[in-house]
Design an enzyme around this catalytic site. Sequence first.
Site, PDB file in Angstrom:
ATOM      1  N   GLY A  34      43.055  37.785  43.210  1.00 48.86           N
ATOM      2  CA  GLY A  34      42.346  39.018  42.894  1.00 48.86           C
ATOM      3  C   GLY A  34      41.351  39.481  43.940  1.00 48.86           C
ATOM      4  N   GLY A  61      41.844  40.813  46.868  1.00 46.59           N
ATOM      5  CA  GLY A  61      42.227  42.130  47.389  1.00 46.59           C
ATOM      6  C   GLY A  61      41.927  43.239  46.402  1.00 46.59           C
ATOM      7  CG  ASP A  62      43.939  43.528  42.730  1.00 47.89           C
ATOM      8  OD1 ASP A  62      44.565  44.326  43.447  1.00 47.89           O
ATOM      9  OD2 ASP A  62      44.499  42.703  41.983  1.00 47.89           O
ATOM     10  CB  ALA A  63      37.512  41.797  44.138  1.00 44.30           C
ATOM     11  CB  ALA A 110      37.265  47.122  42.413  1.00 46.24           C
TER      12      ALA A 110
END
Length: 170
Positions: free
Chosen positions: A123, A125-127, A130
């Site tokens: 996660g 990369g998603d963080a 975001a």
Amino acid sequence: KVSKTTGGSNADHIQPFALSLNAPFIPQFFKEQLDQTAPYWDYIVGNETEAAAYAESHDLKTTDIPTIAKHLANLPKENKQRKRIAIITQGTEPTVVAVQGEDEVKTFPVHEINKSEIADTTGAGDAFAAGFFAGVAKGESLERSVDMGQWLAALSIREEGPRYAQKSRF
């Protein structure tokens, strides 16, 4: 495509459109669909593995991340109101950012953390995305938005799974 409600092109709207390459299989197995969306990207974000998969599926004959970022940033674009920005993260290596029409590809060193603090990179990369897009939504500079993304990614890898125990400093 023409909007049924306004009669205008989706690109005529002022809302930014962001896309994540999301996983290497997306450019590998969904190349045509990805390419259909490309003219509408205001932001394209991915990691070095996803960027390499894009380059291979598009026969770019390079694995150089800044070159791939520049290629992504300079693809034909429908909405001329803003330049496309391509962001490629590389784990502990600098984040690479290319802006449409600009010769210089920017790099941003990542926030260093001690290896003993890393609990789970799932996660990250998603963080990053975001945090980065929170900066964009707040009207922050490109540099500040990257900083926010890196800060949130660094925070996320200190935790098991995609959660945050600390409150945001932003």
